[in-house]
Motif scaffolding. Structure first.
Motif, PDB file in Angstrom:
ATOM      1  N   HIS A  30       0.598  -1.341   0.109  1.00 36.16           N
ATOM      2  CA  HIS A  30      -0.065  -0.007   0.100  1.00 36.16           C
ATOM      3  C   HIS A  30       0.699   1.014  -0.202  1.00 36.16           C
ATOM      4  O   HIS A  30      -0.188   1.730  -0.235  1.00 36.16           O
ATOM      5  CB  HIS A  30      -0.615   0.006   1.360  1.00 36.16           C
ATOM      6  N   SER A 115      -0.098 -11.244   3.612  1.00 36.12           N
ATOM      7  CA  SER A 115      -0.807 -10.652   3.936  1.00 36.12           C
ATOM      8  C   SER A 115      -1.208  -9.799   2.247  1.00 36.12           C
ATOM      9  O   SER A 115      -2.692  -9.971   1.544  1.00 36.12           O
ATOM     10  CB  SER A 115      -0.754  -9.648   4.995  1.00 36.12           C
ATOM     11  N   ASP A 116      -0.381  -9.798   1.740  1.00 39.13           N
ATOM     12  CA  ASP A 116      -0.532  -8.646   0.766  1.00 39.13           C
ATOM     13  C   ASP A 116      -1.098  -9.189  -0.251  1.00 39.13           C
ATOM     14  O   ASP A 116      -2.537  -8.804  -1.391  1.00 39.13           O
ATOM     15  CB  ASP A 116       0.421  -7.824   0.051  1.00 39.13           C
ATOM     16  N   ARG A 119      -4.583 -10.908   0.036  1.00 38.55           N
ATOM     17  CA  ARG A 119      -5.723  -9.968  -1.114  1.00 38.55           C
ATOM     18  C   ARG A 119      -5.807  -9.886  -2.149  1.00 38.55           C
ATOM     19  O   ARG A 119      -6.594  -9.259  -2.930  1.00 38.55           O
ATOM     20  CB  ARG A 119      -5.225  -8.499   0.045  1.00 38.55           C
ATOM     21  N   ASP A 120      -4.692 -10.311  -3.061  1.00 44.30           N
ATOM     22  CA  ASP A 120      -4.171 -10.191  -4.800  1.00 44.30           C
ATOM     23  C   ASP A 120      -5.503 -10.546  -4.758  1.00 44.30           C
ATOM     24  O   ASP A 120      -4.939 -12.034  -5.228  1.00 44.30           O
ATOM     25  CB  ASP A 120      -2.698 -10.377  -4.432  1.00 44.30           C
ATOM     26  N   ARG A 127       0.997 -12.599  -7.214  1.00 43.83           N
ATOM     27  CA  ARG A 127       0.665 -13.746  -7.111  1.00 43.83           C
ATOM     28  C   ARG A 127       1.562 -14.986  -6.838  1.00 43.83           C
ATOM     29  O   ARG A 127       1.545 -15.919  -6.646  1.00 43.83           O
ATOM     30  CB  ARG A 127      -0.979 -14.114  -6.833  1.00 43.83           C
TER      31      ARG A 127
END
Length: 186
Positions: A30, A115-116, A119-120, A127
């Motif tokens: 982010h 964590s990122d 969410r991808d 990913r």
């Protein structure tokens, strides 16, 4: 201001990817483009001359981070004269250290980006790179006695929990306990 040479443009791109790789591991994906370019020592406007989107940079930075992990493993294997068990032990020693816990920016991308990546969307390049990097790391950690996925999950889980509990006695206890579990049969 004049145009930069092709060599300088490549150097700028390399610097942005390295900086993004570090910042994403430290702070998450982010991080703003503006902050990322400032940390790279470049202007915000230069970003779009180098990358189609922030997603494209995330893809490259994730690849860069896993390439660093592979080089670290390969260097360890070379330092231990091809003795895989010794190289694995040294990697575990480093991975489950206070220095690695406190140094997310240069640490394991599997732990830092988990964590990122969760969410991808599954069809994003980052990913895919992440998934392949995790598989490769787990395969490298496998021994005759221990499954690589189990070893990686123990290491990664311990690192994430130790980072989350940093500042408490529990943090170092997590690292020590996981280390003992992974090296008891070695």
């Amino acid at each position: 201001m004049g145009r930069v040479s092709q060599a300088q443009a490549q150097e700028n791109r390399r610097r942005v990817v390295e900086t993004a790789s570090r910042l994403f591991r430290e702070q998450g994906t982010h991080v703003s483009v503006s902050d990322l370019m400032k940390a790279s020592g470049l202007t915000h406007g230069g970003f779009y001359k180098q990358f189609a989107s922030k997603e494209a940079l995330i893809d490259e930075a994730t690849t860069h981070a896993f390439d660093e992990l592979t080089r670290f493993r390969d260097d360890g294997l070379e330092r231990h004269a091809g003795q895989r068990a010794a190289a694995q032990r040294a990697l575990i020693d480093t991975y489950l250290s206070v220095e690695h816990r406190d140094g997310a920016a240069h640490g394991c991308p599997a732990a830092a980006l988990a964590s990122d990546m969760a969410r991808d969307p599954a069809d994003h390049e980052a990913r895919r790179v992440y998934t392949e990097g995790v598989r490769d790391f787990a395969d490298w950690l496998a021994t005759e006695d221990q499954d690589g996925i189990t070893r990686l999950c123990t290491m990664l889980g311990a690192l994430v929990l130790a980072r989350a509990t940093k500042g408490s006695p529990l943090s170092e206890e997590i690292l020590t306990t996981a280390h003992a579990a992974l090296t008891a049969t070695a």
